[in-house]
Structure formats: C-alpha cells, structure tokens
Design a protein around this motif. Structure first.
Motif, PDB file in Angstrom:
ATOM      1  N   GLN A 344       0.833  -1.210   0.000  1.00  0.00           N
ATOM      2  CA  GLN A 344       0.000   0.000   0.000  1.00  0.00           C
ATOM      3  C   GLN A 344       0.866   1.259   0.000  1.00  0.00           C
ATOM      4  O   GLN A 344       0.537   2.264  -0.646  1.00  0.00           O
ATOM      5  CB  GLN A 344      -0.984  -0.018   1.189  1.00  0.00           C
ATOM      6  CG  GLN A 344      -1.978  -1.186   1.075  1.00  0.00           C
ATOM      7  CD  GLN A 344      -3.164  -1.096   2.012  1.00  0.00           C
ATOM      8  OE1 GLN A 344      -3.713  -0.023   2.271  1.00  0.00           O
ATOM      9  NE2 GLN A 344      -3.571  -2.253   2.535  1.00  0.00           N
ATOM     10  N   PHE A 345       2.015   1.197   0.683  1.00  0.00           N
ATOM     11  CA  PHE A 345       2.939   2.338   0.630  1.00  0.00           C
ATOM     12  C   PHE A 345       3.507   2.484  -0.786  1.00  0.00           C
ATOM     13  O   PHE A 345       3.580   3.573  -1.348  1.00  0.00           O
ATOM     14  CB  PHE A 345       4.093   2.156   1.630  1.00  0.00           C
ATOM     15  CG  PHE A 345       3.799   2.697   2.994  1.00  0.00           C
ATOM     16  CD1 PHE A 345       3.768   1.873   4.099  1.00  0.00           C
ATOM     17  CD2 PHE A 345       3.545   4.060   3.175  1.00  0.00           C
ATOM     18  CE1 PHE A 345       3.490   2.376   5.368  1.00  0.00           C
ATOM     19  CE2 PHE A 345       3.259   4.577   4.435  1.00  0.00           C
ATOM     20  CZ  PHE A 345       3.232   3.727   5.544  1.00  0.00           C
ATOM     21  N   ALA A 346       3.858   1.353  -1.409  1.00  0.00           N
ATOM     22  CA  ALA A 346       4.445   1.396  -2.757  1.00  0.00           C
ATOM     23  C   ALA A 346       3.445   1.975  -3.765  1.00  0.00           C
ATOM     24  O   ALA A 346       3.803   2.825  -4.595  1.00  0.00           O
ATOM     25  CB  ALA A 346       4.877  -0.008  -3.169  1.00  0.00           C
ATOM     26  N   ALA A 351       1.711   6.512  -7.053  1.00  0.00           N
ATOM     27  CA  ALA A 351       0.630   7.458  -7.413  1.00  0.00           C
ATOM     28  C   ALA A 351       1.093   8.906  -7.274  1.00  0.00           C
ATOM     29  O   ALA A 351       0.576   9.809  -7.912  1.00  0.00           O
ATOM     30  CB  ALA A 351      -0.586   7.210  -6.515  1.00  0.00           C
ATOM     31  N   GLU A 352       2.107   9.119  -6.424  1.00  0.00           N
ATOM     32  CA  GLU A 352       2.651  10.483  -6.284  1.00  0.00           C
ATOM     33  C   GLU A 352       3.767  10.739  -7.297  1.00  0.00           C
ATOM     34  O   GLU A 352       4.441  11.764  -7.264  1.00  0.00           O
ATOM     35  CB  GLU A 352       3.175  10.694  -4.851  1.00  0.00           C
ATOM     36  CG  GLU A 352       2.068  10.889  -3.823  1.00  0.00           C
ATOM     37  CD  GLU A 352       1.268  12.184  -4.049  1.00  0.00           C
ATOM     38  OE1 GLU A 352       0.082  12.199  -3.684  1.00  0.00           O
ATOM     39  OE2 GLU A 352       1.838  13.144  -4.597  1.00  0.00           O
ATOM     40  N   GLY A 403       6.493  13.232   1.686  1.00  0.00           N
ATOM     41  CA  GLY A 403       6.182  12.222   2.714  1.00  0.00           C
ATOM     42  C   GLY A 403       4.755  12.358   3.198  1.00  0.00           C
ATOM     43  O   GLY A 403       4.025  11.367   3.342  1.00  0.00           O
ATOM     44  N   ALA A 404       4.328  13.603   3.420  1.00  0.00           N
ATOM     45  CA  ALA A 404       2.959  13.833   3.925  1.00  0.00           C
ATOM     46  C   ALA A 404       1.923  13.415   2.887  1.00  0.00           C
ATOM     47  O   ALA A 404       0.919  12.772   3.210  1.00  0.00           O
ATOM     48  CB  ALA A 404       2.784  15.304   4.282  1.00  0.00           C
ATOM     49  N   ARG A 405       2.194  13.739   1.621  1.00  0.00           N
ATOM     50  CA  ARG A 405       1.228  13.382   0.571  1.00  0.00           C
ATOM     51  C   ARG A 405       1.095  11.862   0.456  1.00  0.00           C
ATOM     52  O   ARG A 405       0.004  11.308   0.329  1.00  0.00           O
ATOM     53  CB  ARG A 405       1.658  13.976  -0.766  1.00  0.00           C
ATOM     54  CG  ARG A 405       1.679  15.493  -0.791  1.00  0.00           C
ATOM     55  CD  ARG A 405       1.597  16.054  -2.213  1.00  0.00           C
ATOM     56  NE  ARG A 405       2.442  15.345  -3.154  1.00  0.00           N
ATOM     57  CZ  ARG A 405       3.685  15.715  -3.476  1.00  0.00           C
ATOM     58  NH1 ARG A 405       4.236  16.758  -2.875  1.00  0.00           N
ATOM     59  NH2 ARG A 405       4.380  15.047  -4.373  1.00  0.00           N
ATOM     60  N   VAL A 406       2.228  11.160   0.570  1.00  0.00           N
ATOM     61  CA  VAL A 406       2.176   9.685   0.479  1.00  0.00           C
ATOM     62  C   VAL A 406       1.443   9.113   1.685  1.00  0.00           C
ATOM     63  O   VAL A 406       0.556   8.267   1.546  1.00  0.00           O
ATOM     64  CB  VAL A 406       3.596   9.099   0.374  1.00  0.00           C
ATOM     65  CG1 VAL A 406       3.574   7.576   0.558  1.00  0.00           C
ATOM     66  CG2 VAL A 406       4.246   9.470  -0.956  1.00  0.00           C
ATOM     67  N   VAL A 410      -1.971   6.867   1.634  1.00  0.00           N
ATOM     68  CA  VAL A 410      -2.078   5.511   2.212  1.00  0.00           C
ATOM     69  C   VAL A 410      -3.279   5.452   3.144  1.00  0.00           C
ATOM     70  O   VAL A 410      -4.090   4.518   3.096  1.00  0.00           O
ATOM     71  CB  VAL A 410      -0.788   5.148   2.974  1.00  0.00           C
ATOM     72  CG1 VAL A 410      -0.990   3.872   3.797  1.00  0.00           C
ATOM     73  CG2 VAL A 410       0.372   4.965   2.007  1.00  0.00           C
ATOM     74  N   VAL A 411      -3.432   6.485   3.981  1.00  0.00           N
ATOM     75  CA  VAL A 411      -4.530   6.483   4.964  1.00  0.00           C
ATOM     76  C   VAL A 411      -5.888   6.555   4.260  1.00  0.00           C
ATOM     77  O   VAL A 411      -6.805   5.782   4.553  1.00  0.00           O
ATOM     78  CB  VAL A 411      -4.347   7.655   5.944  1.00  0.00           C
ATOM     79  CG1 VAL A 411      -5.581   7.853   6.804  1.00  0.00           C
ATOM     80  CG2 VAL A 411      -3.120   7.417   6.822  1.00  0.00           C
ATOM     81  N   GLU A 412      -6.003   7.472   3.282  1.00  0.00           N
ATOM     82  CA  GLU A 412      -7.312   7.646   2.625  1.00  0.00           C
ATOM     83  C   GLU A 412      -7.710   6.435   1.790  1.00  0.00           C
ATOM     84  O   GLU A 412      -8.884   6.143   1.623  1.00  0.00           O
ATOM     85  CB  GLU A 412      -7.281   8.897   1.724  1.00  0.00           C
ATOM     86  CG  GLU A 412      -7.579  10.161   2.492  1.00  0.00           C
ATOM     87  CD  GLU A 412      -7.994  11.312   1.596  1.00  0.00           C
ATOM     88  OE1 GLU A 412      -7.063  12.018   1.148  1.00  0.00           O
ATOM     89  OE2 GLU A 412      -9.206  11.488   1.374  1.00  0.00           O
ATOM     90  N   ASN A 413      -6.707   5.703   1.286  1.00  0.00           N
ATOM     91  CA  ASN A 413      -7.012   4.534   0.439  1.00  0.00           C
ATOM     92  C   ASN A 413      -6.740   3.226   1.170  1.00  0.00           C
ATOM     93  O   ASN A 413      -6.637   2.176   0.559  1.00  0.00           O
ATOM     94  CB  ASN A 413      -6.145   4.584  -0.836  1.00  0.00           C
ATOM     95  CG  ASN A 413      -6.360   5.884  -1.602  1.00  0.00           C
ATOM     96  OD1 ASN A 413      -7.474   6.188  -1.993  1.00  0.00           O
ATOM     97  ND2 ASN A 413      -5.315   6.691  -1.716  1.00  0.00           N
ATOM     98  N   PHE A 414      -6.646   3.334   2.526  1.00  0.00           N
ATOM     99  CA  PHE A 414      -6.237   2.152   3.290  1.00  0.00           C
ATOM    100  C   PHE A 414      -7.227   1.006   3.108  1.00  0.00           C
ATOM    101  O   PHE A 414      -8.439   1.182   3.211  1.00  0.00           O
ATOM    102  CB  PHE A 414      -6.138   2.514   4.783  1.00  0.00           C
ATOM    103  CG  PHE A 414      -5.659   1.373   5.635  1.00  0.00           C
ATOM    104  CD1 PHE A 414      -6.562   0.584   6.339  1.00  0.00           C
ATOM    105  CD2 PHE A 414      -4.296   1.062   5.702  1.00  0.00           C
ATOM    106  CE1 PHE A 414      -6.115  -0.478   7.110  1.00  0.00           C
ATOM    107  CE2 PHE A 414      -3.851  -0.006   6.477  1.00  0.00           C
ATOM    108  CZ  PHE A 414      -4.764  -0.774   7.178  1.00  0.00           C
ATOM    109  N   ARG A 415      -6.667  -0.174   2.864  1.00  0.00           N
ATOM    110  CA  ARG A 415      -7.494  -1.379   2.739  1.00  0.00           C
ATOM    111  C   ARG A 415      -7.089  -2.345   3.843  1.00  0.00           C
ATOM    112  O   ARG A 415      -5.973  -2.855   3.834  1.00  0.00           O
ATOM    113  CB  ARG A 415      -7.277  -2.029   1.366  1.00  0.00           C
ATOM    114  CG  ARG A 415      -7.693  -1.138   0.182  1.00  0.00           C
ATOM    115  CD  ARG A 415      -7.459  -1.797  -1.165  1.00  0.00           C
ATOM    116  NE  ARG A 415      -6.079  -2.276  -1.328  1.00  0.00           N
ATOM    117  CZ  ARG A 415      -5.027  -1.486  -1.570  1.00  0.00           C
ATOM    118  NH1 ARG A 415      -5.184  -0.164  -1.627  1.00  0.00           N
ATOM    119  NH2 ARG A 415      -3.809  -1.980  -1.723  1.00  0.00           N
ATOM    120  N   PRO A 416      -7.977  -2.516   4.855  1.00  0.00           N
ATOM    121  CA  PRO A 416      -7.646  -3.437   5.947  1.00  0.00           C
ATOM    122  C   PRO A 416      -7.324  -4.822   5.390  1.00  0.00           C
ATOM    123  O   PRO A 416      -7.797  -5.190   4.315  1.00  0.00           O
ATOM    124  CB  PRO A 416      -8.908  -3.466   6.807  1.00  0.00           C
ATOM    125  CG  PRO A 416      -9.660  -2.235   6.434  1.00  0.00           C
ATOM    126  CD  PRO A 416      -9.338  -1.962   5.014  1.00  0.00           C
TER     127      PRO A 416
END
Ligand code: HGY
Ligand code: MN
Ligand code: MN
Ligand code: MN
Length: 417
Positions: A344-346, A351-352, A403-406, A410-416
């Motif tokens: 998810q980080f990658a 995306a950025e 860093g903040a944008r990434v 990640v948080v907004e598109n987080f998939r548990p």
C-alpha cells in the motif's frame, strides 16, 4: 486534485517545517536540542502536540506513560483504528526531525481530512511516543512497549545519571508508575501501525528519491560494561604493576571496532558513552563504565557477534586482572514490515509519481514494539547526507511535503487486511 487541495498540499511542507522548528525550540539546553523522557521539556512538548491534535479535530490525551495520543473517529464512533506514530523524545544534542517528523506529519494528514470533513471507515489514531531513544533510562521503546502491553516493570527501578529512578521521574511528571498498564492497547483495536520517519542514512539520497518503503527494522542489543582495576598515583606506579581500568576499556573498545570492521555482512558496533573515575589527570583510573550497541541485519548474526564480543572482553579483562561486570541491558529483535502494508505504501508512492524503492532500517523504531499488537508499515523520508542524531540533521521542505502526501494517500485509500 482541485487547486484548493493542491494549495493545501504545498502548505503541507511549510506547515510541517514550521512545526518542526517550533517543537525543536523546546529543549533542555539553549543552542542544542535535548529532550529526554519525563523531563520538564518533554511535558512542554506534550502540551504543544496535544494542542495541535485538538486543532486537527482529534480528541487528545496524555496516556499513563507520557505518550501523546490523538483520535479522529471514523464514520462510526469506536471503530478500530489505523495508528500513525513516532516519538517526540530526542537523543542528546539531537537533530530536530528524528521522531517529530512522523508525529507532525500524521497530525497534518488528519487535519487535512478534518478540513475536508472527511470520515473514513475506520478511526485514525496518532501517537507520539514519550521514550523511543532510551537516553535517560537504559531501555528504549518505553512508550511503545507500554502501548503494546510489553512494558517491563523492572525498568521502573533503573536510575538516570543523577540517580533519579524512573518510578520517581514518573511521579514528578504527574503520572502514576503503578498505572502504566492503562496505556496498553489490544490487537483488536488496531488495523495497522504505520510510521513515517527520516531515513537516518544516505541511501535515498544516493537513489535521488524523496521517500522509500521500509522492509524491516534491524534489531539491537545494548550492553553495559564496568571494568574495575586499581586507582593509583600517576607518577609512582610502574607501568608493569598497573591495573588501569581505562587502558583496559580502550583495548576492549578497539577490539569491538576491529571485530565489526572485519565483518562483511552489515554488523555495526558502537561505544557511545564512557565514564572513568576518579577522573583526575594524575590518578590511574580505577573504574570505567561504558555502553555497547550492537546491530546486524538478522537476529542470529547479531547474537553470534555479541557472544564473540563478550568472549573477547572477558579475555582482555582476565589478562589485565581487571574485574568485569558486563550485562545486556536491552534487546530488540528485528521487526519485519508487513508485505500487505509495504504494497500500500508502494502504490501510494507510485501514485505520487515516485519510484517505490525498498530499503531496510539500520535504526531502531517504535514498530519493533508495536509489532506485538499490529502489523507494521514504515515509510522513510530522505535526509541530507543521511546525517542523524546530530544538529545537522535536515529534511528539505519538498521531501517533507512528499512524505505527507504519500502518508495521506495511504490512509485515505487504506485497505484493511
Ligand atoms: O538508536 C536508534 O536506532 C534509534 O534512533 N532510537
Ligand atoms: Mn533516534
Ligand atoms: Mn527515531
Ligand atoms: Mn532546506
């Protein structure tokens, strides 16, 4: 992304840099940055960070061990959370980014969601751990261990350099040492633990990348050594009759360096602190204490190296007829970052518009404790020359912004999981 949002996004970097500066002004000494666990400076820093959390729309409190904790509810109150964390204590004469960058960036991400009135299917918690560095008391990760429920009560009896016990320091800070258990969380409450941190190394700079995905956090073993010889007159005791504790320590320290230099697989050893008594020019040192910090890419490799270093130090002390006290004061195992979080980080990094580069962490982080109650994901931000634990530590505004944008993506598109 709309212009308004883009404008807010460019201000990510500016807001982060100005808060880094504001927080770094809260220090034990003028001109240097030192903010150790349970100090009055840490208290002042906690109050400032709690105010930022509330401003970002979070409920915020100081927990039972001194961590600063903020919570931004999801669509349904009381939902499990994605926990974003790092630490707000520092080493002595520190850089201003190690720790605070992760806490301040996490707060900026929540503030952005709050500004847009956005709620997610889960809560977000931001935690600033009160003692990651372990500068004041021999153990590190005290704040995150308390949250993970693995705090070792025996540490309450350790004393700092002024002889103050952790127990008394907690009471002076306004906390109840018998209440630390209240800080503990459970795996059920956390969907994941994510940390943004400066790289503290030169790899991202060499790759010409602002951010990178962390694969694992290297474990560490800390030891405390004390050599006792015979103090004596510097002018009258012949060299052959001396039991000089400081020259003995010097031989041990040289042996540690030689052993680690000869290792080709990433072993590092550091003696960061040494103290000789009685400490007079014309007296042969009778007693010397020093610390040892050993790290390697794997636990097996590090443990083998520690065993060999202990053997060599024992041999040196025996040959020099010095009494040796050598204790492991602290051990953190290597913590792997979860693949589903690395992915998810990658994706967010790609995306950025950046290459998603993976790298290990030679530095320790709170994820080593949090892994007991949640899967861990980490993102590194480039720091100039890889310099850290030093006043020259520096992050460019554009990299703080990236860093903040990434992290926000990640948080907004987080998939548990
Ligand atoms: O020592 C470390 O690796 C971390 O910076 N506390
Ligand atoms: Mn550090
Ligand atoms: Mn750190
Ligand atoms: Mn700059």
């Amino acid at each position: 992304m709309d212009a308004g949002n883009a404008a807010q996004r460019t201000s990510f970097g500016e807001q982060i840099v100005s808060r880094i500066d504001e927080l770094s002004a809260i220090s034990e000494g003028a001109g240097k940055l030192t903010r150790v666990y349970l100090s009055k400076e840490l208290r002042k820093a906690a109050d400032l960070i709690l105010s930022w959390m509330r401003e970002a729309g979070m409920s915020a409190h100081l927990d039972a061990i001194g961590n600063v904790c903020g919570r931004y509810e999801g669509e349904q109150p009381g939902a499990p959370c994605v926990m974003l964390g790092s630490h707000y204590d520092t080493v002595r004469d520190a850089g201003k980014w190690d720790g605070p960058l992760g806490v301040i960036t996490a707060i900026a991400c929540v503030a952005d969601l709050n500004r847009r009135g956005k709620r997610l299917p889960f809560a977000i918690e931001v935690v600033g751990f009160a003692d990651e560095e372990g500068v004041r008391f021999a153990s590190t990760l005290l704040g995150s261990r308390a949250v993970a429920g693995t705090f070792d009560e025996s540490v309450l009896n350790t004393r700092d350099r002024d002889g103050v016990s952790m127990r008394d320091a907690l009471i002076a800070f306004g906390l109840d040492p018998d209440h630390i258990g209240a800080a503990a969380r459970t795996r059920r409450e956390l969907l994941a633990y994510l940390e943004l941190h400066i790289e503290q190394g030169p790899v991202l700079e060499a790759q010409n990348l602002p951010v990178g995905v962390v694969t694992a956090i290297a474990g560490a073993t800390r030891l405390a050594a004390r050599l006792t010889g015979m103090a004596g007159h510097a002018g009258t005791v012949p060299m052959a009759l001396r039991h000089d504790a400081l020259t003995g320590a010097a031989e041990c320290i040289g042996a540690i360096e030689a052993f680690c230099r000869a290792d080709a697989n990433g072993l590092v050893g550091t003696v960061g602190y040494i103290h000789a008594t009685p400490g007079a020019t014309n007296v042969i040192p009778g007693e010397v204490s020093f610390t040892i910090d050993m790290r390697a890419p794997t636990d097996m490799h590090r443990k083998r190296a520690v065993a060999e270093i202990v053997r060599q130090i024992e041999a040196i002390a025996g040959r020099r007829q010095l009494m040796l006290q050598l204790d492991v004061t602290h051990e953190n195992r290597t913590a792997p970052c979860a693949t589903w979080l690395k992915d998810q980080f990658a994706q967010a990094i790609a995306a950025e518009g950046f290459a998603a580069f993976e790298l290990p962490s030679g530095a320790g982080h709170d994820g080593m404790a949090m892994i007991d109650i949640a899967d861990v994901g980490m993102i590194f931000v480039r720091c100039r020359g890889g310099v850290s634990h030093h006043p020259d530590e520096h992050v460019e505004l554009a990299d703080a912004d990236a860093g903040a944008r990434v992290l926000l993506r990640v948080v907004e598109n987080f998939r548990p999981r």
